[in-house]
Design a protein around this motif. Structure first.
Motif, PDB file in Angstrom:
ATOM      1  N   ILE A  18       1.013  -1.286   0.065  1.00  0.00           N
ATOM      2  CA  ILE A  18      -0.050  -0.100   0.159  1.00  0.00           C
ATOM      3  C   ILE A  18       0.689   1.118  -0.056  1.00  0.00           C
ATOM      4  O   ILE A  18       0.843   2.169  -0.831  1.00  0.00           O
ATOM      5  N   ALA A  19       1.768   1.371   0.791  1.00  0.00           N
ATOM      6  CA  ALA A  19       2.637   2.400   0.677  1.00  0.00           C
ATOM      7  C   ALA A  19       3.505   2.642  -0.468  1.00  0.00           C
ATOM      8  O   ALA A  19       3.575   3.626  -1.144  1.00  0.00           O
ATOM      9  N   LEU A  20       3.925   1.767  -1.235  1.00  0.00           N
ATOM     10  CA  LEU A  20       4.461   1.747  -2.425  1.00  0.00           C
ATOM     11  C   LEU A  20       3.542   2.160  -3.469  1.00  0.00           C
ATOM     12  O   LEU A  20       3.618   3.156  -4.401  1.00  0.00           O
ATOM     13  N   ALA A  21       2.135   1.869  -3.419  1.00  0.00           N
ATOM     14  CA  ALA A  21       1.107   2.443  -4.355  1.00  0.00           C
ATOM     15  C   ALA A  21       0.877   3.830  -4.152  1.00  0.00           C
ATOM     16  O   ALA A  21       0.686   4.523  -5.040  1.00  0.00           O
ATOM     17  N   TYR A  22       1.093   4.355  -2.718  1.00  0.00           N
ATOM     18  CA  TYR A  22       0.628   5.741  -2.529  1.00  0.00           C
ATOM     19  C   TYR A  22       2.038   6.459  -3.144  1.00  0.00           C
ATOM     20  O   TYR A  22       1.663   7.663  -3.600  1.00  0.00           O
ATOM     21  N   GLU A  23       3.221   6.210  -2.913  1.00  0.00           N
ATOM     22  CA  GLU A  23       4.408   6.648  -3.340  1.00  0.00           C
ATOM     23  C   GLU A  23       4.277   6.851  -4.782  1.00  0.00           C
ATOM     24  O   GLU A  23       4.588   7.749  -5.432  1.00  0.00           O
ATOM     25  N   GLU A  24       4.034   5.858  -5.543  1.00  0.00           N
ATOM     26  CA  GLU A  24       3.986   5.707  -6.848  1.00  0.00           C
ATOM     27  C   GLU A  24       3.073   6.768  -7.420  1.00  0.00           C
ATOM     28  O   GLU A  24       3.132   7.489  -8.672  1.00  0.00           O
ATOM     29  N   GLY A  28       6.438   9.718  -6.353  1.00  0.00           N
ATOM     30  CA  GLY A  28       7.900   9.677  -5.706  1.00  0.00           C
ATOM     31  C   GLY A  28       7.877  10.403  -4.750  1.00  0.00           C
ATOM     32  O   GLY A  28       8.924  10.371  -3.687  1.00  0.00           O
ATOM     33  N   ASP A  29       6.821  11.496  -4.372  1.00  0.00           N
ATOM     34  CA  ASP A  29       7.033  12.276  -3.321  1.00  0.00           C
ATOM     35  C   ASP A  29       6.431  11.630  -2.059  1.00  0.00           C
ATOM     36  O   ASP A  29       5.258  11.394  -1.839  1.00  0.00           O
ATOM     37  N   ALA A  30       7.480  11.334  -0.817  1.00  0.00           N
ATOM     38  CA  ALA A  30       6.943  10.792   0.145  1.00  0.00           C
ATOM     39  C   ALA A  30       6.024  11.553   1.123  1.00  0.00           C
ATOM     40  O   ALA A  30       5.150  11.108   1.503  1.00  0.00           O
ATOM     41  N   ARG A  31       6.461  12.674   1.034  1.00  0.00           N
ATOM     42  CA  ARG A  31       5.312  13.750   2.177  1.00  0.00           C
ATOM     43  C   ARG A  31       4.186  13.742   1.424  1.00  0.00           C
ATOM     44  O   ARG A  31       3.164  13.437   2.191  1.00  0.00           O
ATOM     45  N   ARG A  32       4.149  13.975   0.217  1.00  0.00           N
ATOM     46  CA  ARG A  32       2.622  14.033  -0.501  1.00  0.00           C
ATOM     47  C   ARG A  32       1.998  12.532  -0.266  1.00  0.00           C
ATOM     48  O   ARG A  32       0.590  12.522  -0.087  1.00  0.00           O
ATOM     49  N   ALA A  33       2.774  11.530  -0.529  1.00  0.00           N
ATOM     50  CA  ALA A  33       2.061  10.253  -0.407  1.00  0.00           C
ATOM     51  C   ALA A  33       1.375   9.734   0.990  1.00  0.00           C
ATOM     52  O   ALA A  33       0.434   9.483   1.155  1.00  0.00           O
ATOM     53  N   ALA A  37      -2.449   9.377   2.176  1.00  0.00           N
ATOM     54  CA  ALA A  37      -2.794   8.093   3.049  1.00  0.00           C
ATOM     55  C   ALA A  37      -3.378   8.671   4.206  1.00  0.00           C
ATOM     56  O   ALA A  37      -4.375   7.902   4.475  1.00  0.00           O
ATOM     57  N   ILE A  38      -2.873   9.545   4.998  1.00  0.00           N
ATOM     58  CA  ILE A  38      -3.631  10.193   6.138  1.00  0.00           C
ATOM     59  C   ILE A  38      -5.073  10.551   5.901  1.00  0.00           C
ATOM     60  O   ILE A  38      -5.843  10.404   6.454  1.00  0.00           O
ATOM     61  N   GLU A  39      -5.327  11.381   4.686  1.00  0.00           N
ATOM     62  CA  GLU A  39      -6.466  11.832   4.177  1.00  0.00           C
ATOM     63  C   GLU A  39      -7.464  10.513   4.106  1.00  0.00           C
ATOM     64  O   GLU A  39      -8.565  10.598   4.291  1.00  0.00           O
ATOM     65  N   ASP A  40      -6.950   9.533   3.375  1.00  0.00           N
ATOM     66  CA  ASP A  40      -7.763   8.417   3.150  1.00  0.00           C
ATOM     67  C   ASP A  40      -8.237   7.792   4.536  1.00  0.00           C
ATOM     68  O   ASP A  40      -9.496   7.379   4.429  1.00  0.00           O
ATOM     69  N   VAL A  41      -7.146   7.713   5.308  1.00  0.00           N
ATOM     70  CA  VAL A  41      -7.671   7.077   6.652  1.00  0.00           C
ATOM     71  C   VAL A  41      -8.586   8.114   7.334  1.00  0.00           C
ATOM     72  O   VAL A  41      -9.859   7.282   7.951  1.00  0.00           O
ATOM     73  N   LEU A  42      -8.646   9.183   7.419  1.00  0.00           N
ATOM     74  CA  LEU A  42      -9.518  10.091   8.201  1.00  0.00           C
ATOM     75  C   LEU A  42     -10.930  10.128   7.559  1.00  0.00           C
ATOM     76  O   LEU A  42     -11.918  10.006   8.139  1.00  0.00           O
TER      77      LEU A  42
END
Length: 69
Positions: A18-24, A28-33, A37-42
């Protein structure tokens, strides 16, 4: 995708995948990924809270008002 890449992905945990999918998805921007992810969880937490409020947590037995049987 090479055989080595396929084997590496197969050995990844669900969280890593899942982390790789968000990063892609974030180019490649880890901060944006992480932010996405946090927005989706909320959003999912809010939907879960709504669903939990809709579930009955009890049962009462009683007659109907208005003169039934």
């Amino acid at each position: 995708m090479t055989a080595a890449q396929t084997a590496e992905m197969a050995s990844m945990s669900e969280a890593e995948t899942i982390a790789l999918a968000y990063e892609e998805a974030a180019g490649g921007d880890a901060r944006r990924a992480l932010q996405q992810a946090i927005e989706d969880v909320l959003i999912l937490e809010a939907k879960l809270a709504i669903a939990e409020r809709m579930v009955s947590h009890g049962y009462t037995r009683g007659g109907l008002s208005g003169g039934g049987a």
